[in-house]
Design a protein around this motif. Structure first.
Motif: not given
Lengths: 330, 438
Positions: A110, A113-114, A117, A199, A203, A256, A259-260, A263, A266
């Protein structure tokens, strides 16, 4: 202007308005006070049905010994006290150990990814802030991953990550020669990076969209004044753009993150029901505990623990960011 | 205002009604009735190359049933990936179909939910009796000693599909009968630049089917006689080490197959990339992918030693599909009538031909279509050397736990990490600890 003055003004401007204290006036006031609540009621009812009732049911289930033997009549399943919770947090035993591993993988995934993104989305939005030929087309292209149905997009990545015939290995190994031999992306340790790639690809357009909207509210005069004072591009971004985007970013990062962290689509489409250990996200892990191994009670307990964690993190985040905002306002 | 008040009252009433339903604590315990005698809903599993093909196969038969009985059958073909979850959801809510297909290995697990109609002597009598069915197929309909939870519909067995040309080019005169022969043949095949044996290393269910057979060949069981998991006994460890060793040590299964889970190994075989494949009833699938029936042969799955397909050597699990009735159907008589229709000799011939499976109804097996060389191998395997997966309530969890362990071992093998008795045992210990406590 006080409320009384407003009411008086409204009354005076309304032909045939009733004098103060009459039943008609009281009805009008009730209507004004009650109307917002009436308008909110459908949403409240739906919230109750869609979120609160299932949540309450889930909490009850987490205290029950619920397996396939009682699924048909789960209300009759025997109570198990805190057993499901103690199993879930016993990190020396396999169930708790696996949950902790999954949690740590999810946290790392997370954060990365965040972060990526936000970084890519913000950079792209800033690059497209000034108008130039083709900007509209680029904006539309950037939003394609966000607009595609999740299943279609992720299953395409599955094909691209194939060991023998996938595009990723073809480019990395055959064309660029960056790897000694074709890598496995859907099994083993690399699966984490495969998941992260998909992801972020999926995203960042959302971050781009939100930041782009936020940029519209920054007055151009600020940049012109800064340029006159000799500020370069980076200084303008640091001193004007990022501080002005702060309220937007606060919401964006929170959304974000939630959501991540949660998730499911995915990893499920990418790896199926049994995700590789390196990419064992907590949403699929809890799904597996509940619906694949049919330990619905333990799965519910894990869900409640996850909910508590997210509530604490979200609450802490909101407290910190709103305190920051209050300080800035003062 | 009056309209608003009416809408508000309606919304609140609706919410209370729905809330009361949701809080019912599982109200899906109703028993069957005949309240809706003219309709049935049927969830069919996806047996053909696509859902559309299944509809084309099944709809004419359902129309025939409607013409004969006046009962309209609403068909829904459910993909395999969704079927078990859909059944669980239907079980919880009580809002399921009247009749449904289940994988025969799930019989005992689904039986333990109490959602399926038990097939006691009385119910079996309505469809012509238990004796009409092949014994091995009846062995996969629920826990031994209890009334079956379902009735066999299609039977399948694993066989070794081999590419005649590749074997001939490698100078191999007949398909391997033992694992040692397969490994030896593999060396010749690899010299041609071809892959030897296809596998679905990331497919949890496929993994279980194969390691179950290997365990049987080592005389091992995954469960004790009283139904407790026993995944770490020496026979099971040796079996899994041997199966994964086909990739890790013998290099017979290509490393790339470790991530296969979507029938890619069947495509590889159909395209002539792989010389051999262990599969159940693959003919229809291979034909749909353009492989001529003359291009491949079918032999029994290899065994440790001795004559394959005979004696006491197990070389397949009893694969297949069962037909079950939801206990709370509102057309109990119609559902029973439908099961009778689907297991009639006529329908068994039509449907099993369409799906290249073997009829579990003895009388239908005499049809010449099921006496081709290919089907004879499958029929003989089912009759003589196939065994049912453990019929225990935790079967579904067992499939996931052990199948996932094998998937992880395949990932290790593909990455070049050694697969040893110790590493196999460690994975199996973890799998066993994840099983529900007894």
């Amino acid at each position: 202007m006080t409320t009384t003055t407003v009411e008086q003004a409204v009354r005076e401007s309304t032909p045939g308005a009733a004098p103060p204290g009459t039943p008609r006036r009281r009805a009008g006031r009730l209507r004004r006070i009650g109307l917002p609540y009436l308008l909110l009621l459908p949403a409240l009812v739906l919230e109750l049905l869609v979120h609160l009732v299932p949540m309450a049911v889930g909490i009850v289930m987490s205290f029950k010994q619920l397996t396939q033997f009682h699924i048909r009549d789960w209300g009759a399943a025997p109570w198990s006290g805190l057993d499901n919770y103690s199993v879930s947090v016993d990190f020396d035993a396999p169930v708790g150990e696996a949950l902790l591993h999954s949690f740590l993988v999810t946290v790392a995934f997370t954060l990365l990814s965040v972060g990526l993104c936000w970084l890519i989305g913000t950079a792209a939005a800033i690059c497209l802030q000034d108008s130039f030929r083709g900007r509209g087309l680029l904006r539309a292209l950037f939003l394609v991953p966000y607009a595609l149905p999740v299943y279609t997009a992720v299953i395409t990545w599955v094909f691209m990550f194939q060991h023998d015939n996938g595009l990723v290995n073809h480019v990395l190994h055959d064309q660029l020669g960056l790897t000694d031999k074709p890598s496995f992306w859907l099994i083993g340790d690399n699966s984490f990076f495969a998941l992260l790639t998909v992801s972020v690809w999926k995203g960042w357009p959302f971050a781009f969209l939100i930041v782009m909207a936020g940029l519209q509210n920054i007055p151009r005069e600020l940049y012109e004044a800064a340029a006159l004072d000799g500020a370069g591009t980076w200084q303008q971004i640091r001193r004007i753009t990022l501080p002005s985007l702060r309220p937007v970013n606060q919401v964006l990062v929170l959304v974000l993150f939630l959501w991540t962290f949660n998730d499911f689509n995915t990893p499920y489409v990418l790896f199926g029901k049994a995700a590789p250990q390196a990419a064992d996200l907590i949403s699929v892990h809890i799904y597996q505990a509940s619906f694949v191994t049919w330990n619905f009670g333990t799965g519910s307990a894990m869900s409640v623990l996850l909910l508590l964690f997210l509530l604490v993190v979200t609450g802490g985040y909101l407290a910190v960011t709103s305190r920051g905002r209050r300080t800035a306002d003062a | 205002m009056r309209r608003l008040r009416a809408a508000l009252t309606g919304a609140v009433t609706l919410s209370l009604a729905l809330t009361a339903t949701a809080c019912g604590g599982g109200s899906a315990t109703g028993e069957g009735s005949n309240d809706s005698p003219k309709t049935l809903t049927y969830w069919a599993s996806n047996q053909g190359a696509s859902i559309e093909i299944d509809k084309k196969v099944l709809q004419p038969e359902l129309d025939k049933f409607e013409k004969r009985t006046g009962i309209k059958v609403e068909l829904e073909v459910v993909p395999w990936s969704d079927l078990l979850n859909r059944i669980l959801t239907a079980t919880t809510s009580g809002q399921g179909p009247d009749v449904l297909n289940i994988g025969n290995t799930w019989s005992a697990s689904l039986q333990s939910t109490g959602a399926l109609l038990p097939w006691d002597e009385k119910n079996f009598a309505k469809i012509g009796g238990k004796d009409r069915f092949v014994d091995s197929a009846l062995g996969s309909t629920g826990v031994a000693g209890q009334d079956p939870a379902a009735v066999p519909l299609y039977s399948m067995a694993y066989a070794l599909y081999y590419n005649k040309k590749i074997l001939a080019d490698a100078g191999i005169s007949r398909p391997p009968a033992t694992w040692d022969e397969l490994v030896a043949d593999g060396k010749k095949i690899r010299k041609l630049g071809k892959q030897v044996l296809g596998a679905e290393g990331a497919n949890v269910a496929e993994n279980i089917h194969h390691v179950f057979v290997f365990a049987k060949q080592h005389g091992a069981e995954f469960f004790t006689p009283d139904g407790k998991p026993d995944f770490t006994n020496d026979g099971v460890v040796k079996a899994i080490e041997q199966y994964v060793g086909l990739m890790a040590e013998d290099k017979v299964i290509p490393a790339g197959n470790a991530e296969y889970a979507q029938n890619q190994s069947v495509s590889d075989f159909a395209k002539g990339r792989t010389a051999m494949l262990l599969w159940q009833s693959a003919s229809a699938n291979l034909t749909s992918q353009g492989m001529s029936e003359d291009a491949y042969g079918i032999a029994p799955v290899p065994v440790q030693s001795g004559t394959p397909g005979g004696g006491t050597q197990v070389n397949s699990m009893v694969a297949g599909i069962n037909l079950a009735v939801f206990k709370n159907t509102d057309n109990l008589d119609g559902a029973t009538e439908f099961v009778k229709f689907m297991t009639s000799e006529e329908e068994q011939r039509i449907l099993n031909k369409a799906y290249s499976s073997i009829p579990p109804v003895k009388a239908a097996q005499s049809d010449p279509a099921f006496n081709t060389p290919a089907n004879t191998v499958l029929k003989d395997t089912l009759a003589r050397s196939a065994a049912a997966l453990p019929q225990v309530p935790d079967e579904s969890q067992f499939e996931t736990a052990v199948g996932t362990a094998v998937k992880e071992l395949f990932a290790d093998a593909a990455a070049g990490r050694p697969v040893t008795a110790e590493s196999v045992k460690a994975k199996l210990e973890k799998a066993q600890q994840q099983m529900p406590a007894k």
